[in-house]
Design an enzyme around this catalytic site. Sequence first.
Site, PDB file in Angstrom:
ATOM      1  N   SER A  86      13.228 -16.235   0.072  1.00 16.95           N
ATOM      2  CA  SER A  86      14.450 -16.809  -0.492  1.00 16.95           C
ATOM      3  C   SER A  86      15.602 -16.524   0.466  1.00 16.95           C
ATOM      4  CB  SER A  86      14.709 -16.122  -1.834  1.00 16.95           C
ATOM      5  OG  SER A  86      16.064 -16.263  -2.195  1.00 16.95           O
ATOM      6  N   SER A  87      16.651 -17.343   0.392  1.00 18.24           N
ATOM      7  CA  SER A  87      17.795 -17.122   1.290  1.00 18.24           C
ATOM      8  C   SER A  87      18.555 -15.847   0.927  1.00 18.24           C
ATOM      9  CB  SER A  87      18.735 -18.330   1.273  1.00 18.24           C
ATOM     10  OG  SER A  87      19.209 -18.562  -0.037  1.00 18.24           O
ATOM     11  N   CYS A  88      18.282 -15.257  -0.261  1.00 21.02           N
ATOM     12  CA  CYS A  88      18.998 -14.027  -0.627  1.00 21.02           C
ATOM     13  C   CYS A  88      18.458 -12.789   0.102  1.00 21.02           C
ATOM     14  CB  CYS A  88      19.003 -13.816  -2.135  1.00 21.02           C
ATOM     15  SG  CYS A  88      17.418 -13.335  -2.771  1.00 21.02           S
ATOM     16  N   TYR A 142      15.389  -8.260  -6.196  1.00 16.32           N
ATOM     17  CA  TYR A 142      14.540  -9.413  -5.864  1.00 16.32           C
ATOM     18  C   TYR A 142      14.444  -9.543  -4.338  1.00 16.32           C
ATOM     19  CZ  TYR A 142      13.318 -14.419  -5.639  1.00 16.32           C
ATOM     20  OH  TYR A 142      12.724 -15.625  -5.379  1.00 16.32           O
ATOM     21  N   LYS A 176      11.157  -9.479  -1.868  1.00 20.99           N
ATOM     22  CA  LYS A 176      10.817 -10.614  -0.997  1.00 20.99           C
ATOM     23  C   LYS A 176      10.746 -10.173   0.470  1.00 20.99           C
ATOM     24  CE  LYS A 176      10.130 -14.047  -3.774  1.00 20.99           C
ATOM     25  NZ  LYS A 176       8.798 -14.681  -3.827  1.00 20.99           N
ATOM     26  N   HIS A 226      19.176 -20.642 -12.988  1.00 23.25           N
ATOM     27  CA  HIS A 226      20.056 -20.828 -11.830  1.00 23.25           C
ATOM     28  C   HIS A 226      21.174 -21.821 -12.203  1.00 23.25           C
ATOM     29  CE1 HIS A 226      16.474 -19.295  -9.595  1.00 23.25           C
ATOM     30  NE2 HIS A 226      17.435 -18.634  -8.974  1.00 23.25           N
TER      31      HIS A 226
END
Length: 313
Positions: free
Chosen positions: A108-110, A137, A141, A180
């Site tokens: 994920s981009s986070c 999270y 990841k 989201h």
Amino acid sequence: MNKPDKIYIAGHRGLVGAAILRHLQQQGYDNLLTATHQELDLSHQLQVQNFFQQHQPDYVFLAAAKVGGIHANNRYPAEFIYQNLAIETHVIESAYRAGVRKLLFLGSSCIYPKFAPQPMREQHLLTGELEPTNQWYAVAKIAGIKMCQAYYQQYGFKAISLMPTNLYGIGDNFHLENAHVIPALLRKFHQAKMTNAKHVEVWGTGQPRREFLYVDDLADACVFLMQSYQQAEIVNIGVGNDISIAELAQLVKKVVDYQGDIIFDPSKPDGTPRKLLDISLLSKLGWSAKTDLEQGLTHTYHWFLANQDKCRH
Ligand code: GFB
């Protein structure tokens, strides 16, 4: 990846897994392996090992994950870190042991630092502090990425990792608190329209910027890179542009055809100020997204209208 190969899609009932399944079916792949949560609990190590030994898939799309919006990430940190770590470790290890030819992991981009330079390049991983609302999270990841790279390096196991930007689309979770931003706003604006409410409340200041990718485009990228990408380095998957949450709210209002006002609630968290991915590597590899945001929002809203009784909320 050839048509007769056995392909396991982990998480085929989620937003991403369902899109990958649809995409593979449309392309004529028919040796597809899936298991519901009831049939296989991916957080249970022995069940996962036995499943892989029994079915021996050739390819694996690891789309199973515990996901949610800013509120859910912040509220259930233990569930987000535990479930994601458990799923990743069990699936990657079991896939390797069962002789899987290639595995595709989704991050994920986070995973990038809260204040990473924009647009964020793959090299920005682990160069700064994470955004606190989704650090649990993100850490899980990042562990998944490192696991893929470690298995690649030590065992030559072809495990590739893609980092999608914020996703949306048909089959999403429309829960008012835990979803989201896009499904949450589609539902809020729709409810306001149905009840003639004077205004809709949008969380935060409206100033954060996000990049949104339609999930069927992500599925297309996943299949494309499963066929053509062979490196341990992560690849960003995005569209190359972003919009503010205030602009997004205006667009959702238009798609839903709601006539009332938009009010911001700054007592709710904004999260990361900006998360725009640098997609130069992806472009060089020969892939780009097709669905523009208004078109994708319209498809998603129509799907929501037709599936309100059975969609997750
Ligand atoms: O999509 P979202 O929940 O996640 O929120 P993140 C994006 C932005 O929309 C935030 C604002 O600034 C929210 O404050 N927002 C406005 C809303 N109204 C709403 C609303 O009604 N619901 C929601 N959910 N947001 C996620 C991470 O961060 O990004 C996940 O939590 C994942 O772990 C995902 O990585 C890609 O973009 O802030």
